[in-house]
Design a protein around this motif. Structure first.
Motif, mmCIF file in Angstrom:
data_model
loop_
_atom_site.group_PDB
_atom_site.id
_atom_site.type_symbol
_atom_site.label_atom_id
_atom_site.label_comp_id
_atom_site.label_asym_id
_atom_site.label_seq_id
_atom_site.Cartn_x
_atom_site.Cartn_y
_atom_site.Cartn_z
ATOM 1 N N ASN A 9 0.971 8.469 -0.573
ATOM 2 C CA ASN A 9 1.884 8.540 -1.734
ATOM 3 C C ASN A 9 2.655 7.260 -1.965
ATOM 4 O O ASN A 9 3.440 7.161 -2.907
ATOM 5 C CB ASN A 9 2.904 9.674 -1.551
ATOM 6 C CG ASN A 9 2.284 11.023 -1.789
ATOM 7 O OD1 ASN A 9 1.216 11.118 -2.405
ATOM 8 N ND2 ASN A 9 2.939 12.067 -1.291
ATOM 9 N N GLN A 11 3.025 2.981 -2.598
ATOM 10 C CA GLN A 11 2.486 2.110 -3.653
ATOM 11 C C GLN A 11 1.023 1.745 -3.402
ATOM 12 O O GLN A 11 0.163 1.923 -4.264
ATOM 13 C CB GLN A 11 3.265 0.799 -3.709
ATOM 14 C CG GLN A 11 4.716 0.884 -4.086
ATOM 15 C CD GLN A 11 5.250 -0.515 -4.370
ATOM 16 O OE1 GLN A 11 5.186 -0.975 -5.508
ATOM 17 N NE2 GLN A 11 5.762 -1.187 -3.351
ATOM 18 N N LEU A 12 0.740 1.250 -2.196
ATOM 19 C CA LEU A 12 -0.628 0.819 -1.899
ATOM 20 C C LEU A 12 -1.557 2.021 -1.743
ATOM 21 O O LEU A 12 -2.704 1.992 -2.199
ATOM 22 C CB LEU A 12 -0.644 -0.045 -0.624
ATOM 23 C CG LEU A 12 -2.006 -0.616 -0.243
ATOM 24 C CD1 LEU A 12 -2.589 -1.481 -1.357
ATOM 25 C CD2 LEU A 12 -1.931 -1.416 1.052
ATOM 26 N N ASP A 32 0.217 12.163 3.530
ATOM 27 C CA ASP A 32 1.497 11.462 3.625
ATOM 28 C C ASP A 32 2.295 12.232 4.681
ATOM 29 O O ASP A 32 1.762 13.113 5.362
ATOM 30 C CB ASP A 32 2.192 11.396 2.264
ATOM 31 C CG ASP A 32 3.074 10.155 2.168
ATOM 32 O OD1 ASP A 32 2.578 9.092 1.779
ATOM 33 O OD2 ASP A 32 4.272 10.248 2.513
ATOM 34 N N LEU A 36 0.620 14.630 7.602
ATOM 35 C CA LEU A 36 0.403 13.978 8.901
ATOM 36 C C LEU A 36 1.485 12.925 9.140
ATOM 37 O O LEU A 36 1.481 11.860 8.508
ATOM 38 C CB LEU A 36 -0.984 13.312 8.955
ATOM 39 C CG LEU A 36 -1.281 12.545 10.249
ATOM 40 C CD1 LEU A 36 -1.261 13.482 11.460
ATOM 41 C CD2 LEU A 36 -2.617 11.821 10.168
ATOM 42 N N ASP A 37 2.383 13.262 10.064
ATOM 43 C CA ASP A 37 3.404 12.289 10.472
ATOM 44 C C ASP A 37 2.763 11.404 11.538
ATOM 45 O O ASP A 37 2.457 11.872 12.643
ATOM 46 C CB ASP A 37 4.624 13.042 11.029
ATOM 47 C CG ASP A 37 5.730 12.103 11.485
ATOM 48 O OD1 ASP A 37 5.449 10.896 11.680
ATOM 49 O OD2 ASP A 37 6.872 12.576 11.653
ATOM 50 N N ILE A 38 2.543 10.155 11.206
ATOM 51 C CA ILE A 38 1.772 9.274 12.101
ATOM 52 C C ILE A 38 2.502 8.951 13.403
ATOM 53 O O ILE A 38 1.913 8.385 14.312
ATOM 54 C CB ILE A 38 1.347 7.958 11.391
ATOM 55 C CG1 ILE A 38 2.568 7.117 10.981
ATOM 56 C CG2 ILE A 38 0.446 8.253 10.204
ATOM 57 C CD1 ILE A 38 2.230 5.674 10.627
ATOM 58 N N ALA A 60 0.986 3.963 5.579
ATOM 59 C CA ALA A 60 2.311 4.510 5.913
ATOM 60 C C ALA A 60 3.145 3.448 6.608
ATOM 61 O O ALA A 60 2.636 2.705 7.443
ATOM 62 C CB ALA A 60 2.155 5.725 6.826
ATOM 63 N N ALA A 61 4.414 3.385 6.245
ATOM 64 C CA ALA A 61 5.317 2.424 6.899
ATOM 65 C C ALA A 61 6.753 2.773 6.542
ATOM 66 O O ALA A 61 7.010 3.498 5.575
ATOM 67 C CB ALA A 61 5.002 1.007 6.429
ATOM 68 N N THR A 63 9.450 0.937 5.048
ATOM 69 C CA THR A 63 9.466 -0.343 4.329
ATOM 70 C C THR A 63 10.851 -0.792 3.858
ATOM 71 O O THR A 63 10.968 -1.845 3.250
ATOM 72 C CB THR A 63 8.522 -0.272 3.097
ATOM 73 O OG1 THR A 63 8.900 0.861 2.310
ATOM 74 C CG2 THR A 63 7.080 -0.154 3.498
ATOM 75 N N VAL A 78 7.696 4.375 13.319
ATOM 76 C CA VAL A 78 6.788 4.376 12.157
ATOM 77 C C VAL A 78 5.926 3.112 12.108
ATOM 78 O O VAL A 78 4.725 3.177 11.839
ATOM 79 C CB VAL A 78 7.575 4.541 10.831
ATOM 80 C CG1 VAL A 78 6.623 4.588 9.642
ATOM 81 C CG2 VAL A 78 8.451 5.794 10.860
ATOM 82 N N THR A 102 2.907 -7.765 7.172
ATOM 83 C CA THR A 102 3.867 -8.390 6.266
ATOM 84 C C THR A 102 4.131 -9.867 6.557
ATOM 85 O O THR A 102 3.942 -10.321 7.700
ATOM 86 C CB THR A 102 5.205 -7.613 6.389
ATOM 87 O OG1 THR A 102 6.245 -8.338 5.726
ATOM 88 C CG2 THR A 102 5.639 -7.456 7.835
ATOM 89 N N ASP A 103 4.634 -10.561 5.554
ATOM 90 C CA ASP A 103 5.080 -11.963 5.727
ATOM 91 C C ASP A 103 6.313 -12.038 6.642
ATOM 92 O O ASP A 103 6.634 -13.110 7.157
ATOM 93 C CB ASP A 103 5.400 -12.577 4.357
ATOM 94 C CG ASP A 103 6.406 -11.781 3.547
ATOM 95 O OD1 ASP A 103 6.404 -10.530 3.642
ATOM 96 O OD2 ASP A 103 7.206 -12.384 2.813
ATOM 97 N N THR A 149 0.502 -8.749 3.783
ATOM 98 C CA THR A 149 0.784 -9.016 2.382
ATOM 99 C C THR A 149 2.281 -9.265 2.187
ATOM 100 O O THR A 149 3.033 -9.336 3.169
ATOM 101 C CB THR A 149 0.241 -7.884 1.483
ATOM 102 O OG1 THR A 149 0.323 -8.316 0.130
ATOM 103 C CG2 THR A 149 0.992 -6.572 1.659
ATOM 104 N N TRP A 151 5.808 -9.179 -0.967
ATOM 105 C CA TRP A 151 6.377 -8.973 -2.303
ATOM 106 C C TRP A 151 5.477 -8.026 -3.137
ATOM 107 O O TRP A 151 5.112 -8.320 -4.270
ATOM 108 C CB TRP A 151 6.552 -10.315 -3.025
ATOM 109 C CG TRP A 151 7.546 -11.248 -2.422
ATOM 110 C CD1 TRP A 151 7.911 -11.348 -1.114
ATOM 111 C CD2 TRP A 151 8.303 -12.260 -3.118
ATOM 112 N NE1 TRP A 151 8.844 -12.346 -0.942
ATOM 113 C CE2 TRP A 151 9.104 -12.925 -2.151
ATOM 114 C CE3 TRP A 151 8.378 -12.679 -4.463
ATOM 115 C CZ2 TRP A 151 9.960 -13.974 -2.485
ATOM 116 C CZ3 TRP A 151 9.229 -13.728 -4.783
ATOM 117 C CH2 TRP A 151 10.012 -14.361 -3.810
#
Ligand SMILES: NC(=O)c1ccc[n+]([C@@H]2O[C@H](COP(=O)([O-])OP(=O)(O)OC[C@H]3O[C@@H](n4cnc5c(N)ncnc54)[C@H](OP(=O)(O)O)[C@@H]3O)[C@@H](O)[C@H]2O)c1
Length: 277
Positions: A9, A11-12, A32, A36-38, A60-61, A63, A78, A102-103, A149, A151
């Motif tokens: 659910n 963005q990606l 999501d 399933l809670d990772i 999932a993250a 963020t 997470v 992430t950067d 990735t 931004w």
């Protein structure tokens, strides 16, 4: 081919779902938090043993970069344990894992484009937990694709949407003009994932759109493309007190994608124009 997307659910997750749904050869399972809670290792093993995917794509993250500074345990659960759980469970059934990073794994103090071979030195809890996630995925499953990735924007809450909303109630907006990065569309990241997986091109990859700008320049471009007249004023990082320190220069170079002839990402302005249409 059977693909499990976790954090579907987000963005990606939404963009990947959209692109994979066009392919009738793909049998998609979407989860999501509710399904399933990772972070719960036994649930992850159980789900994956029943589902038996060929590939797990972990979108999932945790963020919220600022919240990670105060919710440290949750951030490690997470962003570090979750990917480790998925990598272990995938490995047990011989499945591949795609993981997103992430950067923020870089300090971003030098004015230099960063490749996969540059020294990592995260300055925030978010960055530290994401880096450990990368390390543990690598350690627990040799069949991994890790994409860093930055931004990111797509279908969900993001900077672009926030600026458009702010423009509705403000005649002028101050935006930070001393942090540089590359706005990246989920469309481009999803396309790259699909290509890497197709050719079993395992490894660590930087994956952003091309070019660079500041948040101020990004806002000016969003408003130009949308025909918004709200005035944009440049300001410094110091004017906006935040919990987490932001990298000053975190422009990633998609060096491994370039070297393997797989860099299909677009220039950031082109991708943004497409998104805003
Ligand atoms: N957004 C960026 O600017 C950016 C930049 C660089 C890298 N990335 C990375 O890119 C990836 C995708 O980011 P995104 O922007 O698509 O993220 P997002 O929109 O925040 O989506 C993350 C999804 O993960 C779910 N989630 C959180 N905790 C979970 C758990 N314990 N178990 C299962 N699902 C859980 C969230 O559910 P809830 O909404 O219910 O919490 C949400 O649906 C992440 O790995 C992120 O670190 C993002």
């Amino acid at each position: 081919m059977k693909i499990l997307i976790t954090g579907a659910n987000g963005q990606l997750g939404r963009e990947l779902t959209k692109q994979y749904k066009k392919d009738s050869n793909i049998d998609l399972t979407l989860t999501d938090m509710a399904q399933l809670d990772i972070t719960i290792v036994e649930d992850v093993y159980c789900f994956i043993n029943i589902c038996k995917p060929d590939i797990i794509i972990n979108c999932a993250a945790f963020t919220d970069v600022d919240k990670c500074e105060t919710e440290v345990d949750l951030a490690y659960k997470v962003n570090t344990l979750g990917p480790k759980n998925l990598a272990m469970a995938a490995n047990e059934i011989g499945a591949e894992i795609v993981h997103i990073s992430t950067d923020y794994v870089f300090a971003g103090t030098e004015h230099k484009q960063l490749t996969e071979f540059d020294f990592v030195n995260p300055q925030t809890i978010y960055g530290k937990t994401k880096l450990q996630g990368e390390i543990l995925v690598t350690r627990h499953n040799p069949k991994h694709y890790i994409l860093r990735t930055a931004w990111l924007y797509g279908d969900g809450n993001n900077f672009t949407r926030t600026m458009i909303n702010l423009s509705k109630t403000n005649a002028e907006i101050k935006v930070v003009n001393d942090q540089m990065g590359t706005p990246t569309s989920t469309v481009d990241v999803a396309r790259v994932i699909i290509e890497l997986v197709k050719y079993k091109n395992y490894g660590l990859f930087h994956c952003t759109c091309k070019g660079e700008c500041t948040w101020y320049e990004l806002t000016k471009e969003i408003f130009r493309l949308k025909g918004i007249n709200t005035k944009v004023l440049p300001c410094s990082t110091e004017e906006f007190a935040r919990e987490a320190k932001r990298p000053k220069f975190s422009v990633l170079r998609n060096y491994m994608l370039e070297l393997t002839g797989s860099d299909i990402t677009r220039n950031w302005q082109v991708a943004l124009d497409d998104y805003l249409k």
